[in-house]
Motif scaffolding. Structure first.
Motif, short mmCIF file in Angstrom:
data_model
loop_
_atom_site.label_atom_id
_atom_site.label_comp_id
_atom_site.label_asym_id
_atom_site.label_seq_id
_atom_site.Cartn_x
_atom_site.Cartn_y
_atom_site.Cartn_z
N ARG A 92 0.85 -1.19 0.00
CA ARG A 92 0.00 0.00 0.00
C ARG A 92 0.89 1.24 0.00
NH1 ARG A 92 -2.75 -3.59 3.43
NH2 ARG A 92 -4.82 -4.14 2.66
N GLY A 93 0.61 2.12 -0.94
CA GLY A 93 1.46 3.29 -1.12
C GLY A 93 0.84 4.56 -0.57
N THR A 94 1.71 5.44 -0.07
CA THR A 94 1.32 6.77 0.38
C THR A 94 2.16 7.80 -0.36
OG1 THR A 94 0.77 5.95 2.60
CG2 THR A 94 1.11 8.33 2.36
N VAL A 95 1.51 8.75 -1.01
CA VAL A 95 2.21 9.77 -1.78
C VAL A 95 2.64 10.90 -0.87
CG1 VAL A 95 2.03 11.44 -3.67
CG2 VAL A 95 0.91 9.20 -3.86
N ARG A 96 3.91 11.28 -0.94
CA ARG A 96 4.46 12.41 -0.19
C ARG A 96 4.91 13.47 -1.19
NH1 ARG A 96 2.53 10.69 4.67
NH2 ARG A 96 3.47 8.70 5.33
N ASP A 97 4.19 14.59 -1.22
CA ASP A 97 4.56 15.65 -2.17
C ASP A 97 4.40 17.05 -1.59
OD1 ASP A 97 1.81 15.76 -2.03
OD2 ASP A 97 1.48 15.75 -4.20
N ASP A 98 4.44 17.16 -0.25
CA ASP A 98 4.31 18.47 0.38
C ASP A 98 5.56 19.33 0.17
OD1 ASP A 98 1.80 17.83 1.29
OD2 ASP A 98 2.48 17.18 3.27
N ASP A 99 6.73 18.69 0.16
CA ASP A 99 8.00 19.42 0.01
C ASP A 99 8.90 18.62 -0.92
OD1 ASP A 99 10.48 20.69 0.26
OD2 ASP A 99 10.16 21.16 2.38
N LEU A 100 8.90 18.99 -2.20
CA LEU A 100 9.64 18.21 -3.20
C LEU A 100 11.14 18.33 -3.03
CD1 LEU A 100 7.48 18.86 -6.40
CD2 LEU A 100 7.15 17.19 -4.56
N GLU A 101 11.62 19.46 -2.52
CA GLU A 101 13.06 19.62 -2.29
C GLU A 101 13.51 18.77 -1.10
OE1 GLU A 101 13.86 23.77 -1.93
OE2 GLU A 101 13.70 24.13 -4.10
N ALA A 102 12.71 18.73 -0.04
CA ALA A 102 13.04 17.87 1.10
C ALA A 102 13.00 16.41 0.68
CB ALA A 102 12.05 18.12 2.24
N ASN A 103 12.08 16.06 -0.20
CA ASN A 103 12.03 14.69 -0.72
C ASN A 103 13.31 14.34 -1.46
OD1 ASN A 103 9.48 14.28 0.29
ND2 ASN A 103 8.42 14.52 -1.68
N ALA A 104 13.84 15.31 -2.22
CA ALA A 104 15.08 15.06 -2.97
C ALA A 104 16.22 14.76 -2.02
CB ALA A 104 15.41 16.27 -3.83
N GLU A 105 16.29 15.49 -0.90
CA GLU A 105 17.35 15.24 0.09
C GLU A 105 17.15 13.87 0.74
OE1 GLU A 105 20.62 15.41 2.32
OE2 GLU A 105 20.07 16.79 0.70
N TYR A 106 15.90 13.52 1.01
CA TYR A 106 15.57 12.22 1.60
C TYR A 106 16.02 11.09 0.68
CZ TYR A 106 12.38 8.32 2.80
OH TYR A 106 11.85 7.10 3.12
N VAL A 107 15.78 11.22 -0.62
CA VAL A 107 16.19 10.19 -1.58
C VAL A 107 17.71 10.09 -1.64
CG1 VAL A 107 16.14 9.50 -4.00
CG2 VAL A 107 14.07 10.39 -2.92
N ARG A 108 18.40 11.23 -1.59
CA ARG A 108 19.87 11.19 -1.58
C ARG A 108 20.39 10.40 -0.38
NH1 ARG A 108 19.61 16.47 -3.99
NH2 ARG A 108 19.42 17.50 -1.96
N GLU A 109 19.73 10.57 0.76
CA GLU A 109 20.15 9.83 1.94
C GLU A 109 19.92 8.33 1.78
OE1 GLU A 109 17.93 11.65 5.04
OE2 GLU A 109 19.14 13.50 5.07
N LEU A 110 18.81 7.96 1.16
CA LEU A 110 18.54 6.54 0.92
C LEU A 110 19.58 5.95 -0.02
CD1 LEU A 110 14.64 6.48 0.45
CD2 LEU A 110 15.96 5.94 2.51
N ILE A 111 19.99 6.72 -1.03
CA ILE A 111 21.02 6.25 -1.96
C ILE A 111 22.34 6.03 -1.22
CG2 ILE A 111 22.42 6.88 -3.97
CD1 ILE A 111 19.94 8.46 -4.96
N GLU A 112 22.70 6.98 -0.35
CA GLU A 112 23.96 6.87 0.39
C GLU A 112 23.95 5.67 1.34
OE1 GLU A 112 24.33 10.61 2.31
OE2 GLU A 112 24.83 11.71 0.46
N ASP A 113 22.78 5.28 1.81
CA ASP A 113 22.69 4.16 2.75
C ASP A 113 22.77 2.80 2.06
OD1 ASP A 113 22.44 5.89 4.87
OD2 ASP A 113 20.25 5.77 4.98
N GLU A 114 22.68 2.78 0.73
CA GLU A 114 22.73 1.50 0.01
C GLU A 114 24.17 0.97 -0.05
OE1 GLU A 114 20.75 0.71 -3.53
OE2 GLU A 114 18.79 1.12 -2.66
#
Length: 289
Positions: A92-114
């Motif tokens: 089940r998916g939840t869309v997060r689009d309140d802050d697209l720039e904060a989302n970009a930083e969040y994705v960068r952190e996920l990439i670094e954790d891989e």
């Protein structure tokens, strides 16, 4: 009849470890969503959030159509064809689009954790380009991210053998493009609203329709989509075509009758220029809407 395991959800710790490993092993997964009974499937790069134990996929606002259906129907699936033991994950998916720039930083952190992989290396290079002066000017729109957090519900083992895709003149698919694809997948929506995807083992073209060897049960007129795609290990080059249409059973095979198709390529300099121009225009349209 509703499948209780899908209704209640919840994976064991060993299944969650399997999902996490599949995410790290997969540069892309075939992500399917559903608008009513009409599915659409796109290859998207999955990430894993250890804090929330969720799978994450993203899209720039320019191509928000890939995830828009999740707002209305949170049921989606991901076919992890590159996993050691391939499977479909329902969630089940939840869309997060309140802050697209904060989302970009969040994705960068996920990439670094891989862990180190061609996938991580490819995304790290992309991040370096996006953070450069030229990258911000040309691709600032692409850095913005809509995030979909996916709560795992159930996994189902699948076969992922894929056959060759022959040219399809009736849909303007020439031999060169057809031979470039190494992934073929058909998606339908079940009676409970869950989209499910299976790899296509054999394809035969018969004028305007395609006859598919695929392990899906369908009724006459069942809405379906057929995804064809390929990408390099670092995701720096890719090509995809999505057919939408209907299907029916014919003996042991599924007959797919396309109504429309959408294609996207990122292989040549011309492809990338078109991508930038269209992306800027689509992003402006997204914020206007």
């Amino acid at each position: 009849m509703t499948d209780p395991s899908l209704a209640e959800g919840g994976l064991s710790s060993s299944e969650m470890k399997r999902v996490r490993q599949a995410v790290h092993d997969s540069a892309a997964a075939e992500v399917a969503t559903a608008n009513d009974d009409r599915p659409q499937t796109f290859p998207l790069s999955p990430f894993y959030d250890d804090d929330t134990e969720s799978v994450v996929v993203t899209s720039p606002p320019a191509f928000s159509g890939k995830v828009d259906a999740v707002r209305e129907n949170p049921k989606l699936s991901l076919l992890f064809y590159d996993a050691e033991e391939p499977f479909v994950l329902y969630g089940r998916g939840t869309v997060r689009d309140d802050d697209l720039e904060a989302n970009a930083e969040y994705v960068r952190e996920l990439i670094e954790d891989e862990p180190p992989s061609p996938k991580r290396e490819g995304f790290s290079k992309t991040t370096d380009v996006l953070e450069s002066r030229v990258g911000r000017f040309l691709l600032g729109w692409y850095a913005l991210r809509i995030v979909v957090e996916i709560e795992p519900v159930r996994i189902e083992p699948v076969e992922t053998e894929v056959g060759e895709f022959p040219p399809w003149p009736a849909t303007d698919l020439d031999r060169s493009e057809a031979e470039s694809y190494d992934r073929l997948a058909l998606t339908v929506v079940d009676e409970d609203g869950w989209p499910t995807t299976r790899s296509v083992a054999v394809v035969e073209i018969r004028d305007k329709v395609a006859l598919l060897d695929v392990s899906l049960s369908v009724d006459d007129g069942t809405p379906a989509c057929l995804l064809c795609h390929w990408h390099s290990s670092g995701l720096d080059k890719l090509s995809q075509r999505l057919y939408r249409g209907q299907c029916r059973a014919e003996g042991d095979r599924v007959v797919f009758d396309p109504a429309s198709s959408f294609s996207m390529r990122n292989e040549t300099l011309w492809d990338r220029l078109k991508f930038i121009v269209q992306g800027k225009w689509r992003t402006r349209q997204y914020f206007r809407d």
